[in-house]
Design a protein around this motif. Structure first.
Motif, PDB file in Angstrom:
ATOM      1  N   ALA A  82     -45.696 -15.436  24.670  1.00  0.00           N
ATOM      2  CA  ALA A  82     -46.339 -14.226  24.162  1.00  0.00           C
ATOM      3  C   ALA A  82     -46.668 -14.399  22.685  1.00  0.00           C
ATOM      4  O   ALA A  82     -45.797 -14.691  21.870  1.00  0.00           O
ATOM      5  N   GLY A  83     -47.935 -14.202  22.348  1.00  0.00           N
ATOM      6  CA  GLY A  83     -48.369 -14.284  20.963  1.00  0.00           C
ATOM      7  C   GLY A  83     -48.041 -13.018  20.195  1.00  0.00           C
ATOM      8  O   GLY A  83     -47.576 -12.017  20.751  1.00  0.00           O
ATOM      9  N   GLU A  84     -48.304 -13.061  18.889  1.00  0.00           N
ATOM     10  CA  GLU A  84     -48.004 -11.921  18.016  1.00  0.00           C
ATOM     11  C   GLU A  84     -48.806 -10.687  18.404  1.00  0.00           C
ATOM     12  O   GLU A  84     -48.284  -9.572  18.410  1.00  0.00           O
ATOM     13  N   ASP A  85     -50.084 -10.863  18.759  1.00  0.00           N
ATOM     14  CA  ASP A  85     -50.921  -9.723  19.169  1.00  0.00           C
ATOM     15  C   ASP A  85     -50.392  -9.102  20.462  1.00  0.00           C
ATOM     16  O   ASP A  85     -50.366  -7.879  20.609  1.00  0.00           O
ATOM     17  N   ALA A  86     -49.984  -9.954  21.400  1.00  0.00           N
ATOM     18  CA  ALA A  86     -49.454  -9.458  22.674  1.00  0.00           C
ATOM     19  C   ALA A  86     -48.164  -8.671  22.445  1.00  0.00           C
ATOM     20  O   ALA A  86     -47.960  -7.617  23.048  1.00  0.00           O
ATOM     21  N   LEU A  87     -47.306  -9.169  21.560  1.00  0.00           N
ATOM     22  CA  LEU A  87     -46.056  -8.462  21.267  1.00  0.00           C
ATOM     23  C   LEU A  87     -46.324  -7.122  20.580  1.00  0.00           C
ATOM     24  O   LEU A  87     -45.661  -6.127  20.871  1.00  0.00           O
ATOM     25  N   GLY A  88     -47.309  -7.088  19.696  1.00  0.00           N
ATOM     26  CA  GLY A  88     -47.659  -5.840  19.028  1.00  0.00           C
ATOM     27  C   GLY A  88     -48.175  -4.801  20.010  1.00  0.00           C
ATOM     28  O   GLY A  88     -47.756  -3.636  19.983  1.00  0.00           O
ATOM     29  N   ALA A  89     -49.088  -5.219  20.898  1.00  0.00           N
ATOM     30  CA  ALA A  89     -49.629  -4.293  21.901  1.00  0.00           C
ATOM     31  C   ALA A  89     -48.531  -3.837  22.865  1.00  0.00           C
ATOM     32  O   ALA A  89     -48.472  -2.667  23.242  1.00  0.00           O
ATOM     33  N   THR A  90     -47.655  -4.762  23.237  1.00  0.00           N
ATOM     34  CA  THR A  90     -46.548  -4.417  24.129  1.00  0.00           C
ATOM     35  C   THR A  90     -45.590  -3.443  23.458  1.00  0.00           C
ATOM     36  O   THR A  90     -45.136  -2.477  24.081  1.00  0.00           O
ATOM     37  N   ALA A  91     -45.300  -3.670  22.190  1.00  0.00           N
ATOM     38  CA  ALA A  91     -44.400  -2.773  21.461  1.00  0.00           C
ATOM     39  C   ALA A  91     -44.991  -1.370  21.358  1.00  0.00           C
ATOM     40  O   ALA A  91     -44.282  -0.373  21.546  1.00  0.00           O
ATOM     41  N   LEU A  92     -46.294  -1.270  21.081  1.00  0.00           N
ATOM     42  CA  LEU A  92     -46.939   0.049  21.024  1.00  0.00           C
ATOM     43  C   LEU A  92     -46.895   0.732  22.389  1.00  0.00           C
ATOM     44  O   LEU A  92     -46.617   1.928  22.489  1.00  0.00           O
ATOM     45  N   ASN A  93     -47.172  -0.044  23.436  1.00  0.00           N
ATOM     46  CA  ASN A  93     -47.139   0.496  24.793  1.00  0.00           C
ATOM     47  C   ASN A  93     -45.760   1.026  25.145  1.00  0.00           C
ATOM     48  O   ASN A  93     -45.611   2.149  25.630  1.00  0.00           O
ATOM     49  N   LEU A  94     -44.737   0.241  24.880  1.00  0.00           N
ATOM     50  CA  LEU A  94     -43.377   0.645  25.218  1.00  0.00           C
ATOM     51  C   LEU A  94     -42.906   1.809  24.345  1.00  0.00           C
ATOM     52  O   LEU A  94     -42.180   2.687  24.823  1.00  0.00           O
TER      53      LEU A  94
END
Length: 189
Positions: A82-94
């Motif tokens: 998981a890249g940094e962008d994916a982690l950011g989007a996932t964190a916002l989603n969660l």
């Protein structure tokens, strides 16, 4: 599916007409429409309130802090794929899901899913499967949508579900993640 519902409605009205109960069916339909409108208006107030609270939390930086706090555990959960962008989007989603704002979580969840799935890969990746499991079980710190529904339905204490919901959703997420990890481990062997 629309055809099935149309057939069911026509059959119900036909049966009521044959049995001489068409007036009762019409009265029940009008009553149900009024009840639905009353429920929607009650929910609208709750959603507006919690939407405003979410906006205040966002303006105060609480959501950003939650996102920063979630990134490190998410790196452990999703691994190095998981890249940094994916982690950011996932964190916002969660974060939005944890605060009970499922509708606000959807766009970031879709973005996270796109970023977690390698380009050209047809089968779902392990990080994408984990995202789906976490979203399906979704730990609820404050289930604002359900509280709004309980309030609209006239509950005397709509917020009493906070602790049981937190315990149940956390347990479901833990079990789901464990099963996901076991399936991925078995697939690699």
């Amino acid at each position: 599916m629309n055809a099935v519902f149309c057939i069911m409605i026509a059959a119900a009205f036909g049966y009521a007409a044959i049995g001489g109960n068409l007036d009762a069916v019409t009265h029940a339909a009008v009553q149900a429409g009024g009840d639905a409108l009353q429920t929607v208006l009650g929910l609208l107030g709750g959603f507006m309130l919690f939407g405003g609270v979410m906006k205040l939390l966002e303006e105060a930086g609480t959501v950003r802090a939650l996102v920063r706090w979630l990134k490190r555990p998410l790196r452990w959960v999703f691994g190095s794929q998981a890249g940094e962008d994916a982690l950011g989007a996932t964190a916002l989603n969660l974060s939005a899901n944890m605060l009970g704002m499922g509708n606000a979580a959807t766009p970031m969840g879709l973005r996270a899913a796109r970023l977690l799935q390698p380009a050209g890969q047809i089968a779902a990746s392990a990080p994408l499967c984990m995202l789906l499991v976490i979203n399906a079980t979704s730990v609820q710190l404050y289930p604002s949508s359900v509280i709004a529904m309980r309030y609209a339905a006239g509950s005397a204490a709509p917020e009493t579900i906070v602790l049981p919901t937190l315990v149940a959703s956390t347990s479901a997420t833990a079990v789901g993640m464990a099963v996901c990890w076991l399936c991925e481990r078995k697939r690699r062997q």
